[in-house]
Design a protein around this motif. Structure first.
Motif, PDB file in Angstrom:
ATOM      1  N   LEU A  41     -72.288  21.954  29.393  1.00 44.87           N
ATOM      2  CA  LEU A  41     -73.705  21.580  29.452  1.00 44.87           C
ATOM      3  C   LEU A  41     -73.883  20.061  29.383  1.00 44.87           C
ATOM      4  N   LEU A  42     -73.083  19.413  28.528  1.00 44.57           N
ATOM      5  CA  LEU A  42     -73.186  17.954  28.416  1.00 44.57           C
ATOM      6  C   LEU A  42     -72.774  17.247  29.702  1.00 44.57           C
ATOM      7  N   VAL A  43     -71.924  17.885  30.491  1.00 45.31           N
ATOM      8  CA  VAL A  43     -71.535  17.320  31.779  1.00 45.31           C
ATOM      9  C   VAL A  43     -72.570  17.662  32.845  1.00 45.31           C
ATOM     10  N   ALA A  44     -73.072  18.892  32.823  1.00 52.37           N
ATOM     11  CA  ALA A  44     -73.952  19.368  33.892  1.00 52.37           C
ATOM     12  C   ALA A  44     -75.372  18.808  33.809  1.00 52.37           C
ATOM     13  N   LEU A  45     -75.938  18.729  32.613  1.00 51.44           N
ATOM     14  CA  LEU A  45     -77.338  18.318  32.503  1.00 51.44           C
ATOM     15  C   LEU A  45     -77.609  16.909  33.033  1.00 51.44           C
ATOM     16  N   PRO A  46     -76.837  15.894  32.666  1.00 52.85           N
ATOM     17  CA  PRO A  46     -77.108  14.574  33.252  1.00 52.85           C
ATOM     18  C   PRO A  46     -76.874  14.546  34.768  1.00 52.85           C
ATOM     19  N   ALA A  47     -75.994  15.397  35.250  1.00 56.00           N
ATOM     20  CA  ALA A  47     -75.692  15.413  36.680  1.00 56.00           C
ATOM     21  C   ALA A  47     -76.869  15.933  37.501  1.00 56.00           C
ATOM     22  N   LEU A  48     -77.761  16.695  36.877  1.00 57.29           N
ATOM     23  CA  LEU A  48     -78.916  17.221  37.605  1.00 57.29           C
ATOM     24  C   LEU A  48     -79.870  16.113  38.039  1.00 57.29           C
ATOM     25  N   TRP A  49     -79.921  15.007  37.291  1.00 54.57           N
ATOM     26  CA  TRP A  49     -80.830  13.917  37.610  1.00 54.57           C
ATOM     27  C   TRP A  49     -80.141  12.730  38.266  1.00 54.57           C
ATOM     28  N   ARG A  50     -78.862  12.801  38.430  1.00 52.20           N
ATOM     29  CA  ARG A  50     -78.101  11.689  38.995  1.00 52.20           C
ATOM     30  C   ARG A  50     -78.080  11.811  40.522  1.00 52.20           C
ATOM     31  N   ARG A  51     -78.273  10.711  41.183  1.00 52.10           N
ATOM     32  CA  ARG A  51     -78.203  10.691  42.650  1.00 52.10           C
ATOM     33  C   ARG A  51     -76.825  10.184  43.058  1.00 52.10           C
ATOM     34  N   GLY A  52     -76.350  10.663  44.181  1.00 51.00           N
ATOM     35  CA  GLY A  52     -75.056  10.215  44.673  1.00 51.00           C
ATOM     36  C   GLY A  52     -74.663  10.990  45.915  1.00 51.00           C
ATOM     37  N   THR A  53     -73.492  10.714  46.398  1.00 49.81           N
ATOM     38  CA  THR A  53     -73.016  11.401  47.591  1.00 49.81           C
ATOM     39  C   THR A  53     -72.426  12.752  47.203  1.00 49.81           C
ATOM     40  N   ALA A  54     -72.404  13.652  48.132  1.00 49.25           N
ATOM     41  CA  ALA A  54     -71.857  14.988  47.890  1.00 49.25           C
ATOM     42  C   ALA A  54     -70.353  14.908  47.668  1.00 49.25           C
ATOM     43  N   VAL A  55     -69.863  15.803  46.860  1.00 47.24           N
ATOM     44  CA  VAL A  55     -68.440  15.842  46.555  1.00 47.24           C
ATOM     45  C   VAL A  55     -67.691  16.449  47.739  1.00 47.24           C
ATOM     46  N   GLN A  56     -66.604  15.811  48.113  1.00 47.20           N
ATOM     47  CA  GLN A  56     -65.756  16.323  49.189  1.00 47.20           C
ATOM     48  C   GLN A  56     -64.578  17.072  48.549  1.00 47.20           C
ATOM     49  N   VAL A  57     -64.514  18.359  48.742  1.00 48.50           N
ATOM     50  CA  VAL A  57     -63.416  19.144  48.184  1.00 48.50           C
ATOM     51  C   VAL A  57     -62.186  18.944  49.064  1.00 48.50           C
ATOM     52  N   GLN A  58     -61.088  18.578  48.440  1.00 48.51           N
ATOM     53  CA  GLN A  58     -59.841  18.388  49.168  1.00 48.51           C
ATOM     54  C   GLN A  58     -59.061  19.699  49.099  1.00 48.51           C
ATOM     55  N   TRP A  59     -59.297  20.567  50.070  1.00 51.26           N
ATOM     56  CA  TRP A  59     -58.751  21.916  50.061  1.00 51.26           C
ATOM     57  C   TRP A  59     -57.236  21.927  50.083  1.00 51.26           C
ATOM     58  N   ASN A  60     -56.616  20.979  50.752  1.00 47.63           N
ATOM     59  CA  ASN A  60     -55.158  20.916  50.815  1.00 47.63           C
ATOM     60  C   ASN A  60     -54.567  20.683  49.427  1.00 47.63           C
ATOM     61  N   ASN A  61     -55.139  19.735  48.684  1.00 47.81           N
ATOM     62  CA  ASN A  61     -54.669  19.468  47.325  1.00 47.81           C
ATOM     63  C   ASN A  61     -54.886  20.675  46.418  1.00 47.81           C
ATOM     64  N   LEU A  62     -56.052  21.296  46.543  1.00 50.83           N
ATOM     65  CA  LEU A  62     -56.358  22.472  45.727  1.00 50.83           C
ATOM     66  C   LEU A  62     -55.372  23.598  45.998  1.00 50.83           C
ATOM     67  N   PHE A  63     -55.068  23.821  47.261  1.00 51.77           N
ATOM     68  CA  PHE A  63     -54.122  24.870  47.638  1.00 51.77           C
ATOM     69  C   PHE A  63     -52.757  24.654  46.995  1.00 51.77           C
ATOM     70  N   CYS A  65     -51.937  22.774  44.402  1.00 50.96           N
ATOM     71  CA  CYS A  65     -51.984  22.839  42.932  1.00 50.96           C
ATOM     72  C   CYS A  65     -52.032  24.280  42.445  1.00 50.96           C
ATOM     73  N   VAL A  66     -52.855  25.108  43.078  1.00 51.84           N
ATOM     74  CA  VAL A  66     -52.923  26.521  42.684  1.00 51.84           C
ATOM     75  C   VAL A  66     -51.596  27.214  42.973  1.00 51.84           C
ATOM     76  N   LEU A  67     -50.999  26.899  44.111  1.00 52.46           N
ATOM     77  CA  LEU A  67     -49.699  27.479  44.446  1.00 52.46           C
ATOM     78  C   LEU A  67     -48.639  27.076  43.424  1.00 52.46           C
ATOM     79  N   SER A  68     -48.687  25.840  42.950  1.00 53.81           N
ATOM     80  CA  SER A  68     -47.703  25.399  41.958  1.00 53.81           C
ATOM     81  C   SER A  68     -47.903  26.110  40.628  1.00 53.81           C
ATOM     82  N   LEU A  69     -49.138  26.382  40.236  1.00 53.51           N
ATOM     83  CA  LEU A  69     -49.387  27.133  38.998  1.00 53.51           C
ATOM     84  C   LEU A  69     -48.862  28.568  39.091  1.00 53.51           C
TER      85      LEU A  69
END
Length: 133
Positions: A41-63, A65-69
């Motif tokens: 909640l402490l991370v999410a609530l201030p983010a609701l009022w913050r302006r910025g660019t959309a987050v770009q998910v790096q699917w290759n990195n995610l893949f 990392c999950v595969l390594s776990l």
């Protein structure tokens, strides 16, 4: 984070809670679940009022990392903590642009730290090497 924290906090109540001096099996998931929920909640609530660019998910990195776990889970008892940590760190670095020498150094440090923390420091019953499995 909040959803995961609430899940563990609410489902951890099914176990005996105990006290701070004599913790039961439900103490750890309930306390950490609530801490995680509040931090979420402490991370999410201030983010609701913050302006910025959309987050770009790096699917290759995610893949990778999950595969390594998943790979670590399958290799742990077969290869031991040191080798499994080394190989999964190497697997998670596949999308990285690091030089080979740097990758091997990072993987060695990760494997040494994992071995020092879990089987040695916390005295978890885990094989350290493949021949000790």
């Amino acid at each position: 984070m909040t959803a995961a924290g609430l899940f563990f906090a609410l489902h951890g109540r099914d176990y005996e809670f105990g006290t701070a001096a004599r913790m039961g099996p439900g103490y750890f998931p309930v306390v950490l679940g609530w801490v995680l929920a509040v931090l979420g909640l402490l991370v999410a609530l201030p983010a609701l009022w913050r302006r910025g660019t959309a987050v770009q998910v790096q699917w290759n990195n995610l893949f990778w990392c999950v595969l390594s776990l998943i790979g670590f889970a399958f290799m742990l008892h077969l290869l031991g903590v040191f080798v499994a940590a080394f190989l999964t760190a190497l697997l998670s670095l596949v999308p990285s642009a690091m030089r080979l020498r740097t990758r091997l150094t990072v993987c060695t440090v990760v494997a040494v730290l994992t071995t020092l923390i879990f089987p040695i420091g916390l005295q978890m019953v885990l094989p350290i090497w493949p021949w000790s499995a």
